[in-house]
Scaffold this motif. Structure first.
Motif, PDB file in Angstrom:
ATOM      1  N   THR A  44       0.850  -1.193   0.000  1.00 16.50           N
ATOM      2  CA  THR A  44       0.000   0.000   0.000  1.00 16.50           C
ATOM      3  C   THR A  44       0.884   1.240   0.000  1.00 16.50           C
ATOM      4  OG1 THR A  44      -1.736  -1.151   1.214  1.00 16.50           O
ATOM      5  CG2 THR A  44      -1.752   1.239   1.367  1.00 16.50           C
ATOM      6  N   ALA A  45       0.555   2.198  -0.874  1.00 15.19           N
ATOM      7  CA  ALA A  45       1.325   3.451  -0.893  1.00 15.19           C
ATOM      8  C   ALA A  45       0.851   4.337   0.259  1.00 15.19           C
ATOM      9  CB  ALA A  45       1.117   4.159  -2.223  1.00 15.19           C
ATOM     10  N   PRO A  46       1.752   5.140   0.842  1.00 17.43           N
ATOM     11  CA  PRO A  46       1.337   5.959   1.986  1.00 17.43           C
ATOM     12  C   PRO A  46       0.287   7.004   1.617  1.00 17.43           C
ATOM     13  CG  PRO A  46       3.585   6.495   1.315  1.00 17.43           C
ATOM     14  CD  PRO A  46       3.183   5.283   0.551  1.00 17.43           C
ATOM     15  N   CYS A  47       0.278   7.439   0.345  1.00 14.69           N
ATOM     16  CA  CYS A  47      -0.742   8.414  -0.078  1.00 14.69           C
ATOM     17  C   CYS A  47      -2.122   7.772   0.004  1.00 14.69           C
ATOM     18  CB  CYS A  47      -0.456   8.872  -1.510  1.00 14.69           C
ATOM     19  SG  CYS A  47      -0.248   7.498  -2.663  1.00 14.69           S
ATOM     20  N   GLN A  48      -2.196   6.515  -0.392  1.00 12.10           N
ATOM     21  CA  GLN A  48      -3.480   5.809  -0.386  1.00 12.10           C
ATOM     22  C   GLN A  48      -3.939   5.541   1.049  1.00 12.10           C
ATOM     23  OE1 GLN A  48      -3.413   2.007  -2.394  1.00 12.10           O
ATOM     24  NE2 GLN A  48      -5.626   1.999  -2.699  1.00 12.10           N
ATOM     25  N   PRO A  62      -7.075   4.616  -5.170  1.00 10.81           N
ATOM     26  CA  PRO A  62      -5.910   3.849  -5.656  1.00 10.81           C
ATOM     27  C   PRO A  62      -4.966   4.796  -6.407  1.00 10.81           C
ATOM     28  CG  PRO A  62      -8.004   3.046  -6.571  1.00 10.81           C
ATOM     29  CD  PRO A  62      -8.275   4.370  -5.966  1.00 10.81           C
ATOM     30  N   ILE A  63      -4.189   5.561  -5.674  1.00  8.56           N
ATOM     31  CA  ILE A  63      -3.441   6.677  -6.261  1.00  8.56           C
ATOM     32  C   ILE A  63      -2.340   6.229  -7.227  1.00  8.56           C
ATOM     33  CG2 ILE A  63      -2.026   8.718  -5.710  1.00  8.56           C
ATOM     34  CD1 ILE A  63      -3.819   8.889  -3.111  1.00  8.56           C
ATOM     35  N   PRO A  64      -1.429   5.303  -6.821  1.00 10.23           N
ATOM     36  CA  PRO A  64      -0.386   4.935  -7.790  1.00 10.23           C
ATOM     37  C   PRO A  64      -0.969   4.358  -9.068  1.00 10.23           C
ATOM     38  CG  PRO A  64      -0.181   3.653  -5.746  1.00 10.23           C
ATOM     39  CD  PRO A  64      -1.260   4.653  -5.527  1.00 10.23           C
ATOM     40  N   GLN A  65      -2.047   3.606  -8.945  1.00 10.07           N
ATOM     41  CA  GLN A  65      -2.635   2.987 -10.137  1.00 10.07           C
ATOM     42  C   GLN A  65      -3.242   4.039 -11.062  1.00 10.07           C
ATOM     43  OE1 GLN A  65      -3.019   2.027  -7.040  1.00 10.07           O
ATOM     44  NE2 GLN A  65      -2.756  -0.168  -6.842  1.00 10.07           N
ATOM     45  N   PHE A  66      -3.980   4.995 -10.482  1.00  7.55           N
ATOM     46  CA  PHE A  66      -4.625   5.965 -11.382  1.00  7.55           C
ATOM     47  C   PHE A  66      -3.584   6.906 -11.988  1.00  7.55           C
ATOM     48  CE2 PHE A  66      -5.034   9.672  -8.434  1.00  7.55           C
ATOM     49  CZ  PHE A  66      -5.099  10.733  -9.332  1.00  7.55           C
ATOM     50  N   LEU A  67      -2.520   7.209 -11.231  1.00  9.46           N
ATOM     51  CA  LEU A  67      -1.480   8.084 -11.780  1.00  9.46           C
ATOM     52  C   LEU A  67      -0.702   7.375 -12.894  1.00  9.46           C
ATOM     53  CD1 LEU A  67      -0.143   9.871  -8.566  1.00  9.46           C
ATOM     54  CD2 LEU A  67      -1.438  10.906 -10.430  1.00  9.46           C
ATOM     55  N   TYR A  68      -0.482   6.079 -12.709  1.00 10.20           N
ATOM     56  CA  TYR A  68       0.208   5.295 -13.741  1.00 10.20           C
ATOM     57  C   TYR A  68      -0.587   5.335 -15.050  1.00 10.20           C
ATOM     58  CZ  TYR A  68       1.722   1.101 -16.255  1.00 10.20           C
ATOM     59  OH  TYR A  68       2.153   0.228 -17.227  1.00 10.20           O
ATOM     60  N   ASP A 128       1.383  12.961   3.035  1.00  6.19           N
ATOM     61  CA  ASP A 128       2.078  11.697   3.312  1.00  6.19           C
ATOM     62  C   ASP A 128       2.810  11.131   2.093  1.00  6.19           C
ATOM     63  OD1 ASP A 128       0.988  12.016   5.762  1.00  6.19           O
ATOM     64  OD2 ASP A 128       0.167   9.998   5.930  1.00  6.19           O
ATOM     65  N   CYS A 129       2.771  11.836   0.977  1.00  9.54           N
ATOM     66  CA  CYS A 129       3.401  11.323  -0.258  1.00  9.54           C
ATOM     67  C   CYS A 129       4.908  11.133  -0.034  1.00  9.54           C
ATOM     68  CB  CYS A 129       3.152  12.320  -1.393  1.00  9.54           C
ATOM     69  SG  CYS A 129       4.099  11.995  -2.880  1.00  9.54           S
ATOM     70  N   ASN A 130       5.421   9.956  -0.392  1.00 10.38           N
ATOM     71  CA  ASN A 130       6.855   9.681  -0.215  1.00 10.38           C
ATOM     72  C   ASN A 130       7.732  10.681  -0.967  1.00 10.38           C
ATOM     73  OD1 ASN A 130       7.143   7.553   1.573  1.00 10.38           O
ATOM     74  ND2 ASN A 130       6.751   5.993   0.005  1.00 10.38           N
ATOM     75  N   ARG A 131       7.226  11.165  -2.075  1.00 13.54           N
ATOM     76  CA  ARG A 131       8.031  12.091  -2.891  1.00 13.54           C
ATOM     77  C   ARG A 131       8.330  13.387  -2.118  1.00 13.54           C
ATOM     78  NH1 ARG A 131       9.727  12.132  -8.831  1.00 13.54           N
ATOM     79  NH2 ARG A 131      11.124  13.873  -8.561  1.00 13.54           N
ATOM     80  N   ALA A 132       7.481  13.719  -1.128  1.00 13.06           N
ATOM     81  CA  ALA A 132       7.715  14.943  -0.336  1.00 13.06           C
ATOM     82  C   ALA A 132       9.054  14.870   0.394  1.00 13.06           C
ATOM     83  CB  ALA A 132       6.580  15.147   0.658  1.00 13.06           C
ATOM     84  N   SER A 158       5.955  16.872  -2.923  1.00 17.46           N
ATOM     85  CA  SER A 158       4.931  15.834  -3.110  1.00 17.46           C
ATOM     86  C   SER A 158       4.346  15.900  -4.522  1.00 17.46           C
ATOM     87  CB  SER A 158       3.824  15.995  -2.080  1.00 17.46           C
ATOM     88  OG  SER A 158       3.191  17.232  -2.270  1.00 17.46           O
ATOM     89  N   VAL A 159       3.781  14.777  -4.946  1.00 17.94           N
ATOM     90  CA  VAL A 159       3.107  14.707  -6.253  1.00 17.94           C
ATOM     91  C   VAL A 159       1.788  15.491  -6.151  1.00 17.94           C
ATOM     92  CG1 VAL A 159       2.024  13.100  -7.887  1.00 17.94           C
ATOM     93  CG2 VAL A 159       4.160  12.463  -6.726  1.00 17.94           C
ATOM     94  N   SER A 160       1.390  16.151  -7.250  1.00 19.71           N
ATOM     95  CA  SER A 160       0.138  16.938  -7.243  1.00 19.71           C
ATOM     96  C   SER A 160      -1.058  16.004  -7.416  1.00 19.71           C
ATOM     97  CB  SER A 160       0.138  17.938  -8.391  1.00 19.71           C
ATOM     98  OG  SER A 160       1.353  18.621  -8.445  1.00 19.71           O
ATOM     99  N   ILE A 161      -1.331  15.217  -6.379  1.00 20.04           N
ATOM    100  CA  ILE A 161      -2.344  14.160  -6.506  1.00 20.04           C
ATOM    101  C   ILE A 161      -3.734  14.766  -6.727  1.00 20.04           C
ATOM    102  CG2 ILE A 161      -3.379  12.160  -5.358  1.00 20.04           C
ATOM    103  CD1 ILE A 161      -0.742  12.039  -3.660  1.00 20.04           C
ATOM    104  N   ARG A 162      -4.067  15.767  -5.919  1.00 20.67           N
ATOM    105  CA  ARG A 162      -5.411  16.346  -6.042  1.00 20.67           C
ATOM    106  C   ARG A 162      -5.636  16.932  -7.445  1.00 20.67           C
ATOM    107  NH1 ARG A 162      -7.577  21.351  -2.474  1.00 20.67           N
ATOM    108  NH2 ARG A 162      -6.059  22.458  -3.746  1.00 20.67           N
ATOM    109  N   PHE A 180       6.325   7.972  -7.830  1.00 22.95           N
ATOM    110  CA  PHE A 180       7.224   6.812  -7.706  1.00 22.95           C
ATOM    111  C   PHE A 180       6.455   5.486  -7.866  1.00 22.95           C
ATOM    112  CE2 PHE A 180       9.969   9.281  -4.339  1.00 22.95           C
ATOM    113  CZ  PHE A 180      10.611   9.974  -5.351  1.00 22.95           C
ATOM    114  N   THR A 181       5.124   5.552  -7.960  1.00 22.81           N
ATOM    115  CA  THR A 181       4.235   4.379  -7.883  1.00 22.81           C
ATOM    116  C   THR A 181       4.677   3.422  -6.753  1.00 22.81           C
ATOM    117  OG1 THR A 181       5.351   3.116  -9.620  1.00 22.81           O
ATOM    118  CG2 THR A 181       3.486   4.450 -10.325  1.00 22.81           C
ATOM    119  N   CYS A 182       4.750   3.981  -5.569  1.00 21.51           N
ATOM    120  CA  CYS A 182       5.218   3.212  -4.409  1.00 21.51           C
ATOM    121  C   CYS A 182       4.383   1.935  -4.228  1.00 21.51           C
ATOM    122  CB  CYS A 182       5.090   4.043  -3.130  1.00 21.51           C
ATOM    123  SG  CYS A 182       5.880   5.639  -3.241  1.00 21.51           S
TER     124      CYS A 182
END
Ligand SMILES: Cc1cc2nc3c(=O)[nH]c(=O)nc-3n(C[C@H](O)[C@H](O)[C@H](O)COP(=O)(O)OP(=O)(O)OC[C@H]3O[C@@H](n4cnc5c(N)ncnc54)[C@H](O)[C@@H]3O)c2cc1C
Ligand code: SF4
Ligand code: SF4
Length: 538
Positions: free
Chosen positions: A2-6, A14-20, A55-59, A64-68, A481-483
């Motif tokens: 599980t990614a920490p963002c999720q 499902p953040i890494p999956q949708f970003l991928y 909580d994004c690891n990239r931070a 951090s990734v611009s998830i929103r 990073f698709t953690c």
């Protein structure tokens, strides 16, 4: 993994999956991935307080990734808007009554419908949406976005009865003919200031003011408006009043640091020219001969902590100040209308239900943070609880299996995967930054979002944030990073000295030939995103 963002996203997107998928330009699939866990990506992509980014690891690497913003981009760019997921066949389908069509009630109906149950929503306004529809101004959240997402929910077998006030048009008792009830009436009553002059004609309540703007009623303000409060409602009221041509001052009884409004909101209010007066509390309002209001304020100071751990504001003896304005708008908090709720469901001004009954509750009317994403999450949890209740399963055992990490979010996809057999696999671990191999990444600046310029903003209620271009979206997605999720980078395949790994990206499969694997762990070390892990077996 599980990614920490999720883990941090209350609705478990499902953040890494949708970003991928977004990074590959597969926007329809990216939207469908989001819709598995959250029926409101367009809304959350604009106004969620985005704990995922904190909580994004990239931070810990650069920013951090611009998830929103990516959630918004995908939701706007996808062409197919209807959910791919179809209601499952449910031989034990139940009828569920939902009170309130805000994000909590609508999400509960959405997930119940996917689980094969029949939801009937009772809503006392003429249109569904709750605060998303009647509160948050269009310059932050356009109505077209809210309508589109509600339409998607109503395309499922969900019944909605608007203009029905439960407690008035139908009694609470009548709801008991349903197999289960979900209460999500929100918190719509404006907390009173309880001061003299509060009932004067030019003193308005924040919620009513915002609702009138949404109703397209003509709202005329004088030259100067005073707003009382420090939360999101106060910011929305103040910035709306500014767009109606008034000069606005916000009065708050603590300091800027204690304001409960989201930081972005405070910054944008400051940028737009709103004045702030801190450490003052209103004590009296009077109407002057020139038809202006005179508001007398008590000066305050901070001493010690209150019950919620916030610095306590206490009066500075004998120190007062007076401010004049044409209108005063109060936004000192929202309360739940409990007048129609049975006494045994009320605790400390909120709804609290007995976990073993067939009555469930969520959203702002319950003891949880007052945000849209937590309201959505409560609707999802309630839908799962109602499904489990119908099947005679215990909640706690199942919720501990379908959790995403340890911050309270749960996965509908995981729930559905184990529901048929009544068995769920153990929850996955969360990927810590230390477990990434960052040698394979390179610094890339976060893309900022373009905004309307300040003078243009104040002309009307046009959306302030303009969204990403396709290039900005591609760059933002590529920063993830698709953690914990394989993106077929082939590192393990290339680095394995024994050639024991085979990969088929089309079938999304990876296999390790255990006959040839020597257990050297090179693949795990070379995996940038902590997908491969070495464990002793047998
Ligand atoms: C002005 C304002 C701005 C905000 N900005 C943000 C933001 O930017 N981001 C964020 O995450 N959160 C924000 N919030 C908080 C967020 O909107 C709420 O936490 C969220 O809407 C709660 O959802 P809910 O479904 O519990 O209630 P609501 O959205 O309030 O919906 C409840 C619905 O129930 C209906 N209802 C009530 N009683 C009855 C009854 N007896 N019978 C039938 N229907 C009934 C109401 O009319 C309403 O439509 C804001 C809140 C306000 C007030
Ligand atoms: S819903 Fe909020 S917390 Fe979840 S991914 Fe979107 S912005 Fe982040
Ligand atoms: S880098 Fe990507 S997967 Fe990792 S925490 Fe950030 S957004 Fe999530």
């Amino acid at each position: 993994m599980t990614a920490p963002c999720q883990e941090a996203c209350p609705t478990g997107n499902p953040i890494p999956q949708f970003l991928y998928l977004a990074g590959k330009g597969r926007y329809d699939e990216a939207l469908q991935t989001l819709l598995k866990e959250n029926p409101f990506p367009g809304v959350c992509g604009r106004v969620c307080f985005h704990p995922c980014e904190t909580d994004c690891n990239r931070a810990q690497y650069d920013e951090s990734v611009s998830i929103r913003s990516m959630e918004r981009y995908v939701s706007d760019a996808a062409s197919g808007q209807l959910p791919n997921s179809k209601p499952i066949r449910n031989t034990n389908s139940k009828k569920v009554a939902i009170v309130g069509a805000g994000p909590a009630g609508l999400s509960c109906a959405y997930f119940l419908s996917l689980l094969g149950h029949r939801a009937t929503i009772y809503e006392n306004q003429k249109e569904p949406g709750g605060v998303m529809r009647w509160g948050i101004p269009g310059y932050r959240l356009p109505k077209s976005v809210v309508r589109k997402e509600i339409q998607r929910i109503l395309s499922l077998p969900v019944e909605i009865k608007t203009n029905v006030n439960v407690g008035e048009d139908i009694s609470f008792g009548e709801l008991t003919r349903f197999n289960a009830v979900f209460l999500s009436p929100g918190a719509r009553l404006n907390a009173p200031l309880s001061i003299a002059g509060e009932d004067l004609k030019r003193v308005w309540k924040g919620g009513d003011f915002l609702e009138r703007i949404h109703s397209k009623d003509k709202v005329s303000l004088g030259r100067e408006t005073l707003v009382i409060g420090g939360g999101n409602t106060a910011m929305d009221v103040a910035r709306s009043a500014l767009r109606l041509g008034s000069k606005v001052t916000i009065a708050y009884r603590r300091t800027r640091n204690e304001m409960p409004a989201f930081q972005d909101e405070i910054i944008e209010a400051e940028e737009e020219g709103i004045r702030f007066e801190f450490l003052i509390q209103p004590v009296k309002v009077t109407l002057l001969k020139n038809r202006k209001l005179a508001v007398k304020f008590q000066r305050m100071k901070l001493r010690g902590l209150d019950q919620r751990g916030r610095p306590k504001a206490i009066p500075v003896k004998g120190d007062f100040l007076e401010l004049e304005a044409d209108h005063l708008i109060t936004a000192a908090g929202e309360q739940v209308d409990l007048s129609w709720i049975p006494q045994d469901l009320i605790k400390d001004g909120l709804i609290e239900v007995n976990p073993s009954s067939n009555i469930f509750a969520g959203g702002d009317a319950t003891d949880q943070p007052r945000t849209i994403v937590t309201a959505i999450s409560s609707g999802k949890r309630a839908a799962i609880s109602i499904d489990l209740h119908a099947r005679g399963n215990s909640y706690s055992g199942v919720f501990s299996k379908i959790r995403l990490g340890n911050k309270g979010s749960v996965s509908m996809e995981t729930y559905l995967s184990g529901r048929g057999g009544g068995k769920w696999t153990e929850p996955l671990e969360v990927v810590l930054y230390e477990r990434l191999n960052t040698l394979f990444f390179e610094p890339k600046n976060r893309v900022g979002m373009r905004q309307l310029n300040h003078s243009r903003r104040l002309r009307d209620f046009s959306e302030v944030n303009l969204g990403f271009s396709s290039e900005e979206a591609a760059l933002s997605a590529s920063r993830c990073f698709t953690c914990g999720t394989c993106n077929y980078c082939y590192n393990c395949y290339f680095f394995c000295p024994e050639g024991a790994i085979s990969i088929d990206p089309d079938r999304q499969s990876k296999t390790v030939d255990l006959e040839h694997c020597k257990g050297c762990g090179t693949c795990a070390k070379a995996c940038p995103r902590n997908v491969v892990e070495m464990k002793e077996v047998g």
